[in-house]
Design a protein around this motif. Structure first.
Motif, mmCIF file in Angstrom:
data_model
loop_
_atom_site.group_PDB
_atom_site.id
_atom_site.type_symbol
_atom_site.label_atom_id
_atom_site.label_comp_id
_atom_site.label_asym_id
_atom_site.label_seq_id
_atom_site.Cartn_x
_atom_site.Cartn_y
_atom_site.Cartn_z
ATOM 1 N N VAL A 143 22.996 40.686 80.649
ATOM 2 C CA VAL A 143 22.635 40.317 79.281
ATOM 3 C C VAL A 143 21.676 41.350 78.697
ATOM 4 C CG1 VAL A 143 21.433 38.587 77.877
ATOM 5 C CG2 VAL A 143 23.031 37.866 79.643
ATOM 6 N N THR A 144 20.794 41.868 79.535
ATOM 7 C CA THR A 144 19.853 42.887 79.087
ATOM 8 C C THR A 144 20.586 44.131 78.606
ATOM 9 O OG1 THR A 144 18.239 42.090 80.700
ATOM 10 C CG2 THR A 144 17.836 44.254 79.755
ATOM 11 N N ALA A 145 21.663 44.498 79.283
ATOM 12 C CA ALA A 145 22.452 45.660 78.865
ATOM 13 C C ALA A 145 23.060 45.439 77.482
ATOM 14 C CB ALA A 145 23.552 45.936 79.886
ATOM 15 N N VAL A 146 23.512 44.222 77.210
ATOM 16 C CA VAL A 146 24.054 43.903 75.879
ATOM 17 C C VAL A 146 22.950 44.026 74.834
ATOM 18 C CG1 VAL A 146 25.133 42.127 74.464
ATOM 19 C CG2 VAL A 146 25.801 42.378 76.866
ATOM 20 N N LEU A 147 21.774 43.500 75.151
ATOM 21 C CA LEU A 147 20.643 43.586 74.224
ATOM 22 C C LEU A 147 20.293 45.041 73.929
ATOM 23 C CD1 LEU A 147 18.192 42.076 72.796
ATOM 24 C CD2 LEU A 147 16.907 42.761 74.828
ATOM 25 N N ASN A 148 20.318 45.884 74.949
ATOM 26 C CA ASN A 148 20.005 47.303 74.744
ATOM 27 C C ASN A 148 20.954 47.944 73.743
ATOM 28 O OD1 ASN A 148 17.859 47.259 76.534
ATOM 29 N ND2 ASN A 148 19.091 47.892 78.285
ATOM 30 N N SER A 149 22.241 47.593 73.833
ATOM 31 C CA SER A 149 23.224 48.146 72.904
ATOM 32 C C SER A 149 22.954 47.689 71.474
ATOM 33 C CB SER A 149 24.638 47.727 73.318
ATOM 34 O OG SER A 149 24.971 48.250 74.586
ATOM 35 N N ILE A 150 22.616 46.407 71.310
ATOM 36 C CA ILE A 150 22.294 45.891 69.984
ATOM 37 C C ILE A 150 21.039 46.569 69.449
ATOM 38 C CG2 ILE A 150 21.564 43.832 68.708
ATOM 39 C CD1 ILE A 150 23.300 42.186 70.594
ATOM 40 N N GLY A 151 20.046 46.726 70.323
ATOM 41 C CA GLY A 151 18.791 47.355 69.915
ATOM 42 C C GLY A 151 18.969 48.771 69.428
ATOM 43 N N GLU A 152 19.935 49.496 69.985
ATOM 44 C CA GLU A 152 20.191 50.870 69.543
ATOM 45 C C GLU A 152 20.539 50.921 68.061
ATOM 46 O OE1 GLU A 152 23.178 52.645 71.926
ATOM 47 O OE2 GLU A 152 22.079 52.414 73.810
ATOM 48 N N ILE A 153 21.254 49.918 67.587
ATOM 49 C CA ILE A 153 21.642 49.886 66.170
ATOM 50 C C ILE A 153 20.414 49.658 65.303
ATOM 51 C CG2 ILE A 153 23.020 48.707 64.429
ATOM 52 C CD1 ILE A 153 25.023 48.032 66.531
ATOM 53 N N TYR A 154 19.588 48.697 65.691
ATOM 54 C CA TYR A 154 18.387 48.411 64.908
ATOM 55 C C TYR A 154 17.525 49.666 64.759
ATOM 56 C CZ TYR A 154 19.385 43.454 65.879
ATOM 57 O OH TYR A 154 19.966 42.219 65.981
ATOM 58 N N LEU A 155 17.303 50.350 65.862
ATOM 59 C CA LEU A 155 16.410 51.504 65.859
ATOM 60 C C LEU A 155 16.967 52.686 65.074
ATOM 61 C CD1 LEU A 155 15.312 51.418 69.602
ATOM 62 C CD2 LEU A 155 13.949 50.745 67.631
ATOM 63 N N ASP A 156 18.269 52.693 64.865
ATOM 64 C CA ASP A 156 18.934 53.834 64.240
ATOM 65 C C ASP A 156 19.014 53.728 62.719
ATOM 66 O OD1 ASP A 156 20.218 56.325 64.678
ATOM 67 O OD2 ASP A 156 22.154 55.406 64.233
ATOM 68 N N VAL A 157 18.715 52.552 62.158
ATOM 69 C CA VAL A 157 18.933 52.332 60.725
ATOM 70 C C VAL A 157 17.631 51.871 60.063
ATOM 71 C CG1 VAL A 157 20.361 51.200 58.994
ATOM 72 C CG2 VAL A 157 21.288 51.625 61.287
ATOM 73 N N PRO A 158 16.986 52.724 59.270
ATOM 74 C CA PRO A 158 15.686 52.375 58.666
ATOM 75 C C PRO A 158 15.696 51.080 57.858
ATOM 76 C CG PRO A 158 16.101 54.724 58.419
ATOM 77 C CD PRO A 158 17.356 54.121 58.976
#
Length: 273
Positions: free
Chosen positions: A190-205
């Protein structure tokens, strides 16, 4: 001068050599233009893309560069090759993934409802992942050690207090606290899925601005959760209430996001095509 002497021709000017950075920029800009046509519906799902030659002519680039662009679009989930047909447009709403969603957020001003829908789905997924971890901890709070989460929350709290304008680092700190929460509950997949979602958040101001416009609420949620966990007061009965709290919080995020991308002042990177 000897009659047999050959006339010397003026040397041809050397062609300018494109640097790797320029070449990468051309590929990215062309890929973005074609991706925008797909996201906006100009190229419909299952439609055949123009040929490599036509795309090369339209964008003023070499056919070999177009091939690189198409390979990039394929890896990002926008197109798929078909023998004898060239490249077909994929249904990005059905088959899109992390790279596809990044592009959609870039185009948010032009396709606000599509971007908002993806954002809503990502926020819903985040709530589900967090709730699953909390449910596991609630089964026996004393079995799971909150110390690593405590350290991450303290860092998050410090950033909110001392650097409230540093939204990106605050987002990183909260993502790390959530990651440690899930690891503490033994949920590595589940943590790996969260990491993927987090990448999107961090990439878009604009996504970050919408998420972290009310920092005291972020602090309150984490403090409340951690306090109940450390006191052993966290129970399964509290999960529905926490889930409702998170969803209400996310509704505010979505409302801000829609307002931001619809505002005349919102100026993302220009999209050609």
């Amino acid at each position: 001068m000897s009659k047999t002497a050959k006339k010397t021709r003026p040397a041809k000017a050397a062609r300018p050599v494109k640097s790797p950075q320029n070449a990468a920029s051309i590929v990215e800009k062309t890929a973005e233009a074609i991706a925008f046509r797909i996201v906006s519906g100009k190229y419909a799902a299952n439609e055949r893309l123009p040929s490599v030659r036509k795309l090369a002519e339209e964008f003023g680039i070499n056919p070999s560069t177009v091939q690189v662009v198409l390979a990039h679009l394929e890896s990002s989930g926008f197109v798929t090759p078909r023998q004898g047909l060239g490249f077909l447009v994929r249904d990005v709403e059905r088959f899109g993934g992390i790279p596809t969603w990044r592009y959609v957020f870039r185009f948010a001003q032009f396709v606000p409802e599509k971007a908002a829908k993806i954002y809503e789905d990502l926020l819903d997924m985040r709530v589900v992942l967090i709730a699953e971890a909390l449910e596991k901890i609630a089964e026996d709070p004393k079995r799971y050690d909150p110390s690593s989460v405590r350290g991450a929350v303290e860092k998050l709290d410090l950033l909110i207090t001392t650097e409230p304008q540093n939204i990106r680092e605050i987002a990183r700190a909260e993502l790390h606290a959530t990651r440690l929460l899930m690891l503490a509950a033994g949920q590595s997949v589940v943590t790996a899925v969260l990491n993927s979602i987090g990448e999107i958040y961090l990439d878009v101001p604009v996504v970050l601005k919408a998420m972290y416009a009310e920092l005291p609420k972020n602090r309150f949620i984490w403090r409340t959760l951690l306090l109940q966990w450390e006191r052993g007061q966290f129970s399964s009965k509290a999960i529905p209430q926490l889930r409702t709290l998170l969803r209400q919080y996310d509704e505010g995020i979505l409302e801000r996001f829609r307002k931001m991308v619809s505002s005349p002042e919102y100026r993302p990177a220009a999209v050609a095509g």
